[in-house]
Write an enzyme that holds these catalytic residues in place. Structure first.
Site, PDB file in Angstrom:
ATOM      1  N   PHE A   1       0.855  -1.188   0.000  1.00  0.00           N
ATOM      2  CA  PHE A   1       0.000   0.000   0.000  1.00  0.00           C
ATOM      3  C   PHE A   1       0.884   1.228   0.000  1.00  0.00           C
ATOM      4  O   PHE A   1       1.653   1.457   0.931  1.00  0.00           O
ATOM      5  CB  PHE A   1      -0.950   0.060   1.210  1.00  0.00           C
ATOM      6  CG  PHE A   1      -1.832   1.271   1.139  1.00  0.00           C
ATOM      7  CD1 PHE A   1      -2.968   1.275   0.355  1.00  0.00           C
ATOM      8  CD2 PHE A   1      -1.491   2.445   1.795  1.00  0.00           C
ATOM      9  CE1 PHE A   1      -3.755   2.416   0.233  1.00  0.00           C
ATOM     10  CE2 PHE A   1      -2.275   3.593   1.683  1.00  0.00           C
ATOM     11  CZ  PHE A   1      -3.411   3.573   0.899  1.00  0.00           C
TER      12      PHE A   1
ATOM     13  N   ASP B   1       9.215   2.995   2.058  1.00  0.00           N
ATOM     14  CA  ASP B   1       8.027   3.763   2.408  1.00  0.00           C
ATOM     15  C   ASP B   1       7.792   3.574   3.901  1.00  0.00           C
ATOM     16  O   ASP B   1       7.289   2.551   4.343  1.00  0.00           O
ATOM     17  CB  ASP B   1       6.828   3.275   1.587  1.00  0.00           C
ATOM     18  CG  ASP B   1       5.544   4.014   1.939  1.00  0.00           C
ATOM     19  OD1 ASP B   1       5.496   4.696   2.976  1.00  0.00           O
ATOM     20  OD2 ASP B   1       4.563   3.879   1.168  1.00  0.00           O
TER      21      ASP B   1
ATOM     22  N   LYS C   1       2.490  11.434   7.130  1.00  0.00           N
ATOM     23  CA  LYS C   1       1.657  11.213   8.310  1.00  0.00           C
ATOM     24  C   LYS C   1       2.154  11.928   9.568  1.00  0.00           C
ATOM     25  O   LYS C   1       1.940  13.119   9.706  1.00  0.00           O
ATOM     26  CB  LYS C   1       1.461   9.707   8.528  1.00  0.00           C
ATOM     27  CG  LYS C   1       0.646   9.084   7.383  1.00  0.00           C
ATOM     28  CD  LYS C   1      -0.021   7.777   7.705  1.00  0.00           C
ATOM     29  CE  LYS C   1      -1.052   7.431   6.626  1.00  0.00           C
ATOM     30  NZ  LYS C   1      -0.772   6.246   5.865  1.00  0.00           N
TER      31      LYS C   1
HETATM   32  C1  LIG Z   1      -0.972   6.324   4.331  1.00  0.00           C
HETATM   33  C2  LIG Z   1       0.084   5.694   3.511  1.00  0.00           C
HETATM   34  C3  LIG Z   1       0.404   6.194   2.233  1.00  0.00           C
HETATM   35  C4  LIG Z   1      -0.387   7.298   1.563  1.00  0.00           C
HETATM   36  O1  LIG Z   1      -0.410   8.479   2.259  1.00  0.00           O
HETATM   37  P1  LIG Z   1      -1.555   9.575   1.934  1.00  0.00           P
HETATM   38  O2  LIG Z   1      -1.159  10.760   2.739  1.00  0.00           O
HETATM   39  O3  LIG Z   1      -2.864   8.973   2.345  1.00  0.00           O
HETATM   40  O4  LIG Z   1      -1.499   9.816   0.465  1.00  0.00           O
HETATM   41  C5  LIG Z   1       1.454   5.607   1.552  1.00  0.00           C
HETATM   42  N1  LIG Z   1       2.153   4.585   2.093  1.00  0.00           N
HETATM   43  C6  LIG Z   1       1.868   4.089   3.301  1.00  0.00           C
HETATM   44  C7  LIG Z   1       2.695   2.961   3.840  1.00  0.00           C
HETATM   45  C8  LIG Z   1       0.815   4.602   4.044  1.00  0.00           C
HETATM   46  O5  LIG Z   1       0.521   4.083   5.233  1.00  0.00           O
END
Ligand SMILES: *Cc1c(COP(=O)(O)O)cnc(C)c1O
Length: 402
Positions: free
Chosen positions: A143, A228, A257
């Site tokens: 994701f 990520d 985040k």
């Molecule tokens: C939340 C998340 C994203 C995307 O972030 P957004 O601010 O919602 O676009 C990408 N990678 C990971 C692992 C995430 O948890």
């Protein structure tokens, strides 16, 4: 008259696109790890906006920094000009993560897109991979956000269905299998894009040593290791970054985040000069990316993580919560797993889906959200107390043994 919970839910349902299926709770006030609805009911938040609120709601230090910045009138300059906050934020995050350069964006998905562009241009300009032929390895269960390019390499059917055609140049590899990565790496592999722990997939923790092997394979082939850490980073797992558990260092690090403590969308891509220098003026950008209000929030939010030792706190309290959850004698629980304050409780298929358990926890005053049908995720703000966790454990025991 203030709106009731019913009013708020009706408004969102009537006028909002139905791309979400929220639990029926309205948050109208919050402090620390606790939130309140318009009727004054109180809930312990165990989602923390998918780990964006690691520092908790309404942290006084972050709010003060934001108020001060608002008072200057300088909230957005665009990158056509300099501002007096961005440089300080970039220096702070470079120091904390140990990289030479940082590129600010807003959302997580934008930062992932940025890292993809960076890896591709690096492949062409530095490694001589022919234009248009660079490949990026991605993983089953990944994701990375919701843009068309990113959902194009997801293996979750619902994320993709109806949204094609998709961007080529990505190859899916099974998650947790280092040999599969070695096999898939070739002369045209620009990068390996990976989550150190897969949050949305259900808090999937790969075998010990896996990330180290992937890092070694990348080094050998010349592909960039792009991590990520949008959800796993900034304290959640009991370390500042999840990759520290494996003693490695990525070539490119993606954060979002919790970097602003849930105040504003702030994301960043980090790399050393040798990689980042492939970006030239005009190659990439964002109007709000690097805005001084977000930078002020992020500076304070990073200070709070460090000063309040939230990584250590996540490690200690995470152990306590995991042990507590594991000790619940429940016929419904298949597995309790997690690292730091990031814990998944997997429900047996024979006990139905996780959603009704989230709904029962809500009725008991605990907010959490199921992920991928069978897993309840507990990821409270890292400022949560042991007493708060005792409250959670008492409620979880009631719901999971019913
Ligand atoms: C939340 C998340 C994203 C995307 O972030 P957004 O601010 O919602 O676009 C990408 N990678 C990971 C692992 C995430 O948890």
């Amino acid at each position: 008259m203030p709106l009731s919970s019913r009013d708020c839910i009706d408004l969102e349902s009537t006028y909002g696109a139905s791309n979400y299926h929220p639990l029926p709770v309205v948050i109208s006030r919050a402090e620390g790890a606790w939130v309140f609805d318009p009727e004054g009911r109180k809930y312990l938040d165990c989602l923390a906006a998918y780990s964006a609120l690691n520092q908790g709601y309404g942290h006084p230090k972050i709010l003060a920094a934001v108020r001060e910045q608002l008072g200057t009138g300088v909230t957005l300059t665009s990158r056509a000009f300099y501002n007096d906050k961005l440089g300080l934020f970039l220096k702070r995050i470079c120091r904390i993560a140990g990289f030479e350069k940082a590129l600010p964006m807003n959302t997580g998905a934008e930062a992932v897109e940025t890292a993809i562009k960076l890896a591709r241009k690096h492949a062409v300009k530095v490694r001589g991979i022919p234009e248009g032929q660079a490949e990026i390895l991605v993983f089953s269960g990944n994701f990375h956000g919701r843009t068309t390019t990113i959902v194009g390499f997801s293996d979750e059917p619902q994320y993709r269905e109806g949204f094609g055609p998709f961007t080529p140049g990505f190859r899916l590899v099974p998650y947790g299998d280092a040999e599969a990565v070695r096999q898939a790496l070739g002369p045209r592999t620009a990068a390996v894009l990976i989550e150190p722990i897969q949050g949305e997939a259900g808090i999937i923790i790969p075998p010990r040593g896996y990330l180290r092997e992937v890092a070694a394979a990348c080094r050998q082939s010349g592909a960039l290791l792009v991590l990520d850490e949008i959800q796993s980073g900034l304290g959640r797992t009991g370390k500042m970054f999840a990759y520290e558990h494996e003693g490695i260092r990525p070539d490119v690090l993606i954060l979002a985040k919790a970097i602003s403590g849930g105040i504003l969308p702030v994301s960043v891509v980090l790399a050393d000069e040798a990689v980042m220098s492939v970006f030239r003026p005009g190659d990439h950008g964002s109007t709000y990316g690097g805005n001084p209000l977000g930078a002020a929030a992020a500076l304070a939010a990073l200070d709070v993580l460090v000063e309040e030792r939230l990584c250590e706190r996540a490690a200690e309290l995470g152990d306590y919560l995991r042990q507590g959850l594991s000790a619940i004698p429940s016929p419904h629980v298949k597995e309790v797993r997690g690292v730091g304050l990031w814990i998944g409780v997997e429900i047996h298929g024979s006990s139905g889906r996780a959603r009704p358990f989230s709904e029962r926890l809500l009725a008991e005053g605990v907010l959490c959200k199921e992920t991928h049908d069978q897993v309840i995720r507990f990821a409270p703000p890292l400022v949560v107390t042991k007493e708060d966790l005792d409250f959670l454990l008492q409620k979880a025991r009631r719901v999971l043994t019913a």
